[in-house]
Design a protein around this motif. Structure first.
Motif, PDB file in Angstrom:
ATOM      1  N   GLY A 238       5.466 -73.762  -4.988  1.00 48.27           N
ATOM      2  CA  GLY A 238       4.894 -74.143  -6.280  1.00 48.27           C
ATOM      3  C   GLY A 238       4.913 -73.016  -7.294  1.00 48.27           C
ATOM      4  N   ALA A 239       4.959 -71.773  -6.816  1.00 44.19           N
ATOM      5  CA  ALA A 239       4.912 -70.616  -7.717  1.00 44.19           C
ATOM      6  C   ALA A 239       6.250 -69.909  -7.854  1.00 44.19           C
ATOM      7  CB  ALA A 239       3.861 -69.628  -7.219  1.00 44.19           C
ATOM      8  N   ARG A 240       7.276 -70.360  -7.162  1.00 39.14           N
ATOM      9  CA  ARG A 240       8.575 -69.706  -7.253  1.00 39.14           C
ATOM     10  C   ARG A 240       9.213 -70.019  -8.606  1.00 39.14           C
ATOM     11  NH1 ARG A 240       7.346 -66.653  -3.785  1.00 39.14           N
ATOM     12  NH2 ARG A 240       7.923 -66.755  -1.584  1.00 39.14           N
ATOM     13  N   ALA A 241       9.733 -68.974  -9.253  1.00 36.93           N
ATOM     14  CA  ALA A 241      10.343 -69.125 -10.578  1.00 36.93           C
ATOM     15  C   ALA A 241      11.839 -68.888 -10.489  1.00 36.93           C
ATOM     16  CB  ALA A 241       9.715 -68.131 -11.553  1.00 36.93           C
ATOM     17  N   ALA A 242      12.569 -69.298 -11.512  1.00 39.03           N
ATOM     18  CA  ALA A 242      14.011 -69.064 -11.555  1.00 39.03           C
ATOM     19  C   ALA A 242      14.293 -67.581 -11.343  1.00 39.03           C
ATOM     20  CB  ALA A 242      14.574 -69.529 -12.892  1.00 39.03           C
ATOM     21  N   GLY A 243      15.230 -67.306 -10.438  1.00 36.81           N
ATOM     22  CA  GLY A 243      15.579 -65.936 -10.094  1.00 36.81           C
ATOM     23  C   GLY A 243      14.914 -65.419  -8.840  1.00 36.81           C
ATOM     24  N   ASP A 244      13.860 -66.092  -8.372  1.00 37.71           N
ATOM     25  CA  ASP A 244      13.167 -65.641  -7.162  1.00 37.71           C
ATOM     26  C   ASP A 244      14.020 -65.894  -5.928  1.00 37.71           C
ATOM     27  OD1 ASP A 244      10.983 -64.823  -8.592  1.00 37.71           O
ATOM     28  OD2 ASP A 244       9.692 -66.501  -8.008  1.00 37.71           O
ATOM     29  N   PRO A 245      14.073 -64.940  -4.996  1.00 33.15           N
ATOM     30  CA  PRO A 245      14.818 -65.143  -3.746  1.00 33.15           C
ATOM     31  C   PRO A 245      13.992 -65.940  -2.747  1.00 33.15           C
ATOM     32  CG  PRO A 245      13.879 -62.943  -3.772  1.00 33.15           C
ATOM     33  CD  PRO A 245      13.524 -63.583  -5.093  1.00 33.15           C
ATOM     34  N   VAL A 246      14.678 -66.684  -1.885  1.00 35.61           N
ATOM     35  CA  VAL A 246      14.026 -67.485  -0.849  1.00 35.61           C
ATOM     36  C   VAL A 246      14.824 -67.380   0.451  1.00 35.61           C
ATOM     37  CG1 VAL A 246      12.934 -69.156  -2.409  1.00 35.61           C
ATOM     38  CG2 VAL A 246      15.261 -69.563  -1.587  1.00 35.61           C
ATOM     39  N   ASN A 247      14.121 -67.574   1.568  1.00 34.52           N
ATOM     40  CA  ASN A 247      14.779 -67.641   2.867  1.00 34.52           C
ATOM     41  C   ASN A 247      15.325 -69.045   3.087  1.00 34.52           C
ATOM     42  OD1 ASN A 247      14.166 -64.980   3.753  1.00 34.52           O
ATOM     43  ND2 ASN A 247      12.085 -65.623   4.241  1.00 34.52           N
ATOM     44  N   LEU A 248      16.514 -69.138   3.675  1.00 39.20           N
ATOM     45  CA  LEU A 248      17.134 -70.434   3.959  1.00 39.20           C
ATOM     46  C   LEU A 248      17.479 -70.551   5.436  1.00 39.20           C
ATOM     47  CD1 LEU A 248      19.690 -70.637   0.989  1.00 39.20           C
ATOM     48  CD2 LEU A 248      17.416 -71.697   1.123  1.00 39.20           C
ATOM     49  N   GLU A 249      17.131 -71.690   6.011  1.00 38.25           N
ATOM     50  CA  GLU A 249      17.591 -72.030   7.358  1.00 38.25           C
ATOM     51  C   GLU A 249      18.194 -73.422   7.300  1.00 38.25           C
ATOM     52  OE1 GLU A 249      16.031 -73.177  11.812  1.00 38.25           O
ATOM     53  OE2 GLU A 249      14.796 -71.771  10.658  1.00 38.25           O
ATOM     54  N   VAL A 250      19.500 -73.507   7.519  1.00 37.47           N
ATOM     55  CA  VAL A 250      20.157 -74.812   7.507  1.00 37.47           C
ATOM     56  C   VAL A 250      19.859 -75.536   8.804  1.00 37.47           C
ATOM     57  CG1 VAL A 250      21.955 -74.046   5.900  1.00 37.47           C
ATOM     58  CG2 VAL A 250      22.349 -73.866   8.362  1.00 37.47           C
ATOM     59  N   ASP A 251      20.155 -76.815   8.835  1.00 30.17           N
ATOM     60  CA  ASP A 251      19.862 -77.643   9.997  1.00 30.17           C
ATOM     61  C   ASP A 251      20.643 -77.154  11.216  1.00 30.17           C
ATOM     62  OD1 ASP A 251      18.588 -80.161  11.045  1.00 30.17           O
ATOM     63  OD2 ASP A 251      20.695 -80.603  11.441  1.00 30.17           O
ATOM     64  N   VAL A 252      19.941 -76.953  12.319  1.00 28.59           N
ATOM     65  CA  VAL A 252      20.570 -76.407  13.528  1.00 28.59           C
ATOM     66  C   VAL A 252      21.655 -77.338  14.066  1.00 28.59           C
ATOM     67  CG1 VAL A 252      18.808 -77.353  15.100  1.00 28.59           C
ATOM     68  CG2 VAL A 252      20.129 -75.324  15.760  1.00 28.59           C
ATOM     69  N   LEU A 253      21.487 -78.642  13.929  1.00 31.87           N
ATOM     70  CA  LEU A 253      22.512 -79.580  14.418  1.00 31.87           C
ATOM     71  C   LEU A 253      23.805 -79.417  13.630  1.00 31.87           C
ATOM     72  CD1 LEU A 253      20.362 -82.789  15.003  1.00 31.87           C
ATOM     73  CD2 LEU A 253      21.099 -81.089  16.685  1.00 31.87           C
ATOM     74  N   ALA A 254      23.690 -79.201  12.328  1.00 34.83           N
ATOM     75  CA  ALA A 254      24.881 -78.980  11.503  1.00 34.83           C
ATOM     76  C   ALA A 254      25.600 -77.710  11.923  1.00 34.83           C
ATOM     77  CB  ALA A 254      24.490 -78.907  10.025  1.00 34.83           C
ATOM     78  N   LYS A 255      24.839 -76.671  12.282  1.00 34.63           N
ATOM     79  CA  LYS A 255      25.462 -75.421  12.726  1.00 34.63           C
ATOM     80  C   LYS A 255      26.232 -75.614  14.026  1.00 34.63           C
ATOM     81  CE  LYS A 255      21.678 -72.873  12.347  1.00 34.63           C
ATOM     82  NZ  LYS A 255      20.760 -71.710  12.330  1.00 34.63           N
ATOM     83  N   TYR A 256      25.653 -76.355  14.962  1.00 32.45           N
ATOM     84  CA  TYR A 256      26.342 -76.594  16.237  1.00 32.45           C
ATOM     85  C   TYR A 256      27.598 -77.441  16.054  1.00 32.45           C
ATOM     86  CZ  TYR A 256      22.866 -74.343  19.162  1.00 32.45           C
ATOM     87  OH  TYR A 256      22.056 -73.416  19.767  1.00 32.45           O
ATOM     88  N   VAL A 257      27.501 -78.459  15.203  1.00 28.96           N
ATOM     89  CA  VAL A 257      28.692 -79.277  14.931  1.00 28.96           C
ATOM     90  C   VAL A 257      29.790 -78.415  14.306  1.00 28.96           C
ATOM     91  CG1 VAL A 257      29.603 -81.163  13.513  1.00 28.96           C
ATOM     92  CG2 VAL A 257      27.465 -81.470  14.772  1.00 28.96           C
ATOM     93  N   GLY A 258      29.415 -77.574  13.342  1.00 36.33           N
ATOM     94  CA  GLY A 258      30.388 -76.688  12.715  1.00 36.33           C
ATOM     95  C   GLY A 258      31.038 -75.758  13.720  1.00 36.33           C
ATOM     96  N   ARG A 259      30.243 -75.230  14.631  1.00 34.89           N
ATOM     97  CA  ARG A 259      30.785 -74.320  15.657  1.00 34.89           C
ATOM     98  C   ARG A 259      31.736 -75.049  16.598  1.00 34.89           C
ATOM     99  NH1 ARG A 259      32.963 -69.946  16.955  1.00 34.89           N
ATOM    100  NH2 ARG A 259      32.275 -68.919  18.831  1.00 34.89           N
ATOM    101  N   LEU A 260      31.382 -76.255  16.979  1.00 35.95           N
ATOM    102  CA  LEU A 260      32.251 -77.054  17.857  1.00 35.95           C
ATOM    103  C   LEU A 260      33.572 -77.381  17.173  1.00 35.95           C
ATOM    104  CD1 LEU A 260      29.656 -79.494  19.443  1.00 35.95           C
ATOM    105  CD2 LEU A 260      31.028 -77.806  20.660  1.00 35.95           C
ATOM    106  N   LEU A 261      33.532 -77.715  15.898  1.00 42.16           N
ATOM    107  CA  LEU A 261      34.762 -78.009  15.167  1.00 42.16           C
ATOM    108  C   LEU A 261      35.665 -76.781  15.072  1.00 42.16           C
ATOM    109  CD1 LEU A 261      33.386 -80.284  12.300  1.00 42.16           C
ATOM    110  CD2 LEU A 261      34.794 -80.980  14.249  1.00 42.16           C
ATOM    111  N   GLU A 262      35.042 -75.610  14.870  1.00 43.60           N
ATOM    112  CA  GLU A 262      35.834 -74.363  14.837  1.00 43.60           C
ATOM    113  C   GLU A 262      36.501 -74.114  16.175  1.00 43.60           C
ATOM    114  OE1 GLU A 262      33.186 -71.235  13.786  1.00 43.60           O
ATOM    115  OE2 GLU A 262      32.929 -71.931  11.716  1.00 43.60           O
ATOM    116  N   ALA A 263      35.805 -74.398  17.261  1.00 49.18           N
ATOM    117  CA  ALA A 263      36.325 -74.124  18.602  1.00 49.18           C
ATOM    118  C   ALA A 263      37.488 -75.035  18.975  1.00 49.18           C
ATOM    119  CB  ALA A 263      35.214 -74.249  19.629  1.00 49.18           C
ATOM    120  N   THR A 264      37.586 -76.201  18.317  1.00 45.80           N
ATOM    121  CA  THR A 264      38.652 -77.157  18.665  1.00 45.80           C
ATOM    122  C   THR A 264      39.888 -76.994  17.794  1.00 45.80           C
ATOM    123  OG1 THR A 264      37.669 -78.840  17.216  1.00 45.80           O
ATOM    124  CG2 THR A 264      37.022 -78.866  19.550  1.00 45.80           C
TER     125      THR A 264
END
Length: 200
Positions: A173-199
């Protein structure tokens, strides 16, 4: 494991840098009734281990922070007085109200813009291109540890809608334009991406 449902907004009491690591101290009130040495708490989306605490009107909880965490997240840039989102690890017998959040931050993004609605707010975040492929419309993402649903995506940005409760109960609620934030993408998407790279 966490759910991205924030239990409390705490305050940074101290951050002591020690070479390529640090000790972070956060003051909290509501999440302190079952503190255990070695337990995990997500601090603005970063899974940290409790190494000690000092009781008081507000309990000061201490965490060791290693170099990898300082490099990948905004934890190293915190200052005394900064507010942070706090969530205890999910219990096996609890409801999973958000989505599966590991507390393993993938990188940092930045608030690009905020557009107020009648009773909510649309917020656009910029993100590194290498993370953008893991973000999908109507998918899940954790921003500073908050479980959010993606409303729109672009080549290097995504948007979410923040309801009044999220604006009130988290640091978003208090974050303003330009403020940095931590991001964690969906773990299932990461595993799918890794599997596609491996194939390939």
């Amino acid at each position: 494991m966490f759910t991205g449902i924030i239990e409390e907004v705490g305050e940074v009491a101290a951050i002591e840098h020690r070479g390529d690591s640090a000790v972070l101290t956060v003051k909290a009130q509501r999440i302190v009734d079952d503190l255990v040495h070695g337990a995990s708490i997500a601090v603005s989306g970063v899974c940290l281990t409790i190494v000690g605490w000092q009781p008081g009107e507000l309990t000061a909880i201490e965490f060791d922070v290693m170099g990898e965490t300082l490099k990948r997240s905004v934890i190293g840039a915190l200052s005394v007085g900064d507010r942070v989102n706090l969530e205890r690890a999910v219990r096996a017998d609890a409801r999973l109200d958000g989505h599966v959040v590991q507390g393993h931050v993938d990188g940092t993004g930045v608030v690009v813009s905020r557009t107020p609605g009648d009773a909510w707010e649309s917020v656009r975040f910029g993100l590194p291109v290498e993370l953008a492929r893991f973000v999908a419309e109507k998918g899940s993402i954790a921003v500073d540890g908050v479980s959010l649903t993606v409303a729109a995506v672009g080549p290097d940005w995504f948007e979410v809608g923040l309801i009044p409760e999220t604006l009130r109960a988290t640091t978003l609620g208090a974050r303003a334009a330009g403020d940095p934030v931590n991001l964690e993408v969906d773990v299932l998407a990461k595993y799918v991406g890794r599997l596609l790279e491996a194939t390939r």
